[in-house]
Design a protein around this motif. Structure first.
Motif, PDB file in Angstrom:
ATOM      1  N   PRO A  50     -31.699  79.479 -84.592  1.00 44.62           N
ATOM      2  CA  PRO A  50     -31.872  79.362 -83.139  1.00 44.62           C
ATOM      3  C   PRO A  50     -32.058  77.924 -82.662  1.00 44.62           C
ATOM      4  N   PHE A  51     -32.776  77.115 -83.448  1.00 46.52           N
ATOM      5  CA  PHE A  51     -33.001  75.723 -83.055  1.00 46.52           C
ATOM      6  C   PHE A  51     -31.710  74.910 -83.169  1.00 46.52           C
ATOM      7  N   VAL A  52     -30.939  75.178 -84.230  1.00 44.39           N
ATOM      8  CA  VAL A  52     -29.673  74.466 -84.410  1.00 44.39           C
ATOM      9  C   VAL A  52     -28.690  74.841 -83.303  1.00 44.39           C
ATOM     10  N   ILE A  53     -28.620  76.142 -83.003  1.00 42.62           N
ATOM     11  CA  ILE A  53     -27.709  76.604 -81.957  1.00 42.62           C
ATOM     12  C   ILE A  53     -28.097  75.993 -80.613  1.00 42.62           C
ATOM     13  N   HIS A  54     -29.388  76.008 -80.300  1.00 44.24           N
ATOM     14  CA  HIS A  54     -29.833  75.452 -79.019  1.00 44.24           C
ATOM     15  C   HIS A  54     -29.545  73.959 -78.947  1.00 44.24           C
TER      16      HIS A  54
ATOM     17  N   THR B 252     -18.623  72.338 -81.852  1.00 46.24           N
ATOM     18  CA  THR B 252     -19.610  73.390 -81.577  1.00 46.24           C
ATOM     19  C   THR B 252     -19.242  74.700 -82.254  1.00 46.24           C
ATOM     20  N   PHE B 253     -17.959  75.066 -82.232  1.00 46.78           N
ATOM     21  CA  PHE B 253     -17.517  76.299 -82.893  1.00 46.78           C
ATOM     22  C   PHE B 253     -17.763  76.211 -84.396  1.00 46.78           C
TER      23      PHE B 253
ATOM     24  N   LEU C   9     -19.132  79.962 -79.477  1.00 50.73           N
ATOM     25  CA  LEU C   9     -17.945  80.571 -80.068  1.00 50.73           C
ATOM     26  C   LEU C   9     -16.768  80.581 -79.100  1.00 50.73           C
ATOM     27  N   LEU C  10     -17.055  80.620 -77.811  1.00 53.08           N
ATOM     28  CA  LEU C  10     -15.980  80.601 -76.810  1.00 53.08           C
ATOM     29  C   LEU C  10     -15.461  79.192 -76.547  1.00 53.08           C
ATOM     30  N   ASP C  11     -16.211  78.189 -76.996  1.00 56.61           N
ATOM     31  CA  ASP C  11     -15.806  76.810 -76.694  1.00 56.61           C
ATOM     32  C   ASP C  11     -14.431  76.476 -77.260  1.00 56.61           C
TER      33      ASP C  11
END
Length: 411
Positions: free
Chosen positions: A178-182, A117-118, A16-18
């Motif tokens: 979690p898998f998608v985020i990682h 990514t965001f 989210l910070l990207d």
């Protein structure tokens, strides 16, 4: 991967910070570089270009810190810019520094990467959590929430199968989040390698550090030899000379006293020899040069107060420096076993594995060895690292101690 692990939410926060980081970094770098480029015909352009690159460098270090905190990465930061020289050399130093340009490139690329990514993070979490909680907010809204298709009943509770299917899909998407985020963080991890110290520079820095420690150890060893010679063997030899001089004076008129002086001189000679033997225990023995590592380590083990089993699988002679280092490593390790381990037996294994000489010294003692307690382990590590080797220690309390050293010996 559980939803409730802190890692999932830390990685989400990083993604989210990207986008804000990418927008700010892209704006600063592109504005700075284009403005500096347009003003290079004046004196203002060069300082502005230097300032932009320095800011990019500092920003890159902040990004490495952010990744270390949120992505649990541990990439080495670039080496500091040289501070020697005049102001002009310092002014142009960032222009010749690859790390500064890579940091600027990283900030530029963070904008498109941050958009991706965001978007993935926000979209996946909003869709999955929204679908999962659809029954709740469909019940709470006046018209039952969003409708599916045309001409449907405005009250969503009349179509429970749609709620069930949507909530089930939301549950699956939430569990997969979690898998998608990682997986998405690997975009960031790939970009972060632009900021890390090059492996060649990292290796040079490590070699410089180990070389400095090796030089310090050599200086300290020389001082020890000088101090021990002056305070021990030299003093005994001086006393020995005086005793022999007195014995010569008394030899004719008091032979009994001369005999006692000669006997005392003989005892002093034995003590001096013992001190000199202890003093030069750090020097390579002749058997190592003449007969090789197998004979030298076998002789070393035979003098150990703790029974030692020696296994050596080295088909041919190794370089002299490698054999000497291997001998001293085993000698110091066996000394530690005898003094500190309270062991009943020890084992020495030396073998050639590829382009390395692999050394392992283990015992069945009390364990708990700590390099910080002055037992010589730090010196063993420094000796191995000084020739680009590796050192590892396993010493659980009550479980014995195992020292493993790998020395490069490619010819």
């Amino acid at each position: 991967m559980s939803l409730f692990r802190p890692r999932v939410w830390k990685e989400t926060l990083h993604l989210l910070l990207d986008l804000p980081v990418g927008i700010a970094g892209f704006t600063v770098v592109v504005t700075g570089l284009t403005t500096a480029g347009s003003l290079l015909i004046t004196f203002v352009g060069l300082p502005l270009l230097t300032a932009t690159l320095l800011l990019s460098r500092v920003w890159g270090r902040v990004e490495l810190w952010r990744a270390a905190e949120l992505l649990d990465t541990n990439l080495p930061a670039p080496l500091a810019l040289p501070r020697e020289g005049g102001w002009l050399r310092r002014l142009v130093a960032p222009l010749r520094d690859g790390a500064s340009w890579r940091a600027a490139l990283y900030l530029v690329l963070m904008l498109p990467a941050g958009i991706v990514t965001f978007t993935i993070a926000v979209t996946w979490w909003s869709v999955s959590l929204g679908a999962l909680t659809l029954p709740v907010w469909a019940w709470a809204t006046a018209h039952g929430g969003p409708q599916f298709g045309d001409n449907v009943d405005p009250y969503y509770w009349n179509r429970p199968w749609q709620l069930a299917v949507t909530a089930a899909a939301g549950l699956l998407l939430t569990l997969a989040a979690p898998f998608v985020i990682h997986a998405t963080t690997y975009i960031d991890r790939a970009l972060l390698h632009l900021l890390r110290r090059p492996r060649s520079a990292e290796r040079i820095s490590r070699l410089e550090d180990t070389r400095a420690r090796a030089v310090d150890a050599a200086v300290e060893e020389r001082r020890r030899i000088e101090r021990d010679l002056h305070d021990g063997a030299q003093a005994r030899l001086v006393a020995l000379g005086l005793d022999l001089g007195l014995a010569l004076e008394k030899l004719e008129h008091d032979p009994e006293a001369a005999r006692e002086l000669v006997g005392g001189a003989h005892r002093e000679t034995q003590h001096a020899i013992a001190e000199l033997r202890d003093l030069v225990r750090g020097f390579a023995p002749a058997v190592l040069e003449d007969r090789g590592l197998d004979a030298a380590l076998s002789a070393l083990a035979s003098r150990s107060p703790v029974p030692v089993e020696v296994t050596i699988d080295v088909p041919e002679r190794q370089p002299a420096s490698i054999e000497a280092n291997a001998y001293f490593i085993v000698a110091e390790a066996l000394t530690n076993v005898a003094r500190h381990a309270d062991a009943h037996s020890a084992r020495v294994l030396v073998r050639r594995a590829g382009d390395s000489l692999w050394i392992q010294v283990s015992d069945d003692g009390v364990g708990g060895a700590d390099p910080g307690r002055g037992t010589g382990l730090a010196g063993l590590a420094a000796r191995a690292e000084a020739i680009d080797g590796t050192f590892s220690l396993a010493s659980p309390p009550g479980g014995g101690t195992t020292i493993t050293v790998e020395l490069p010996c490619a010819s």
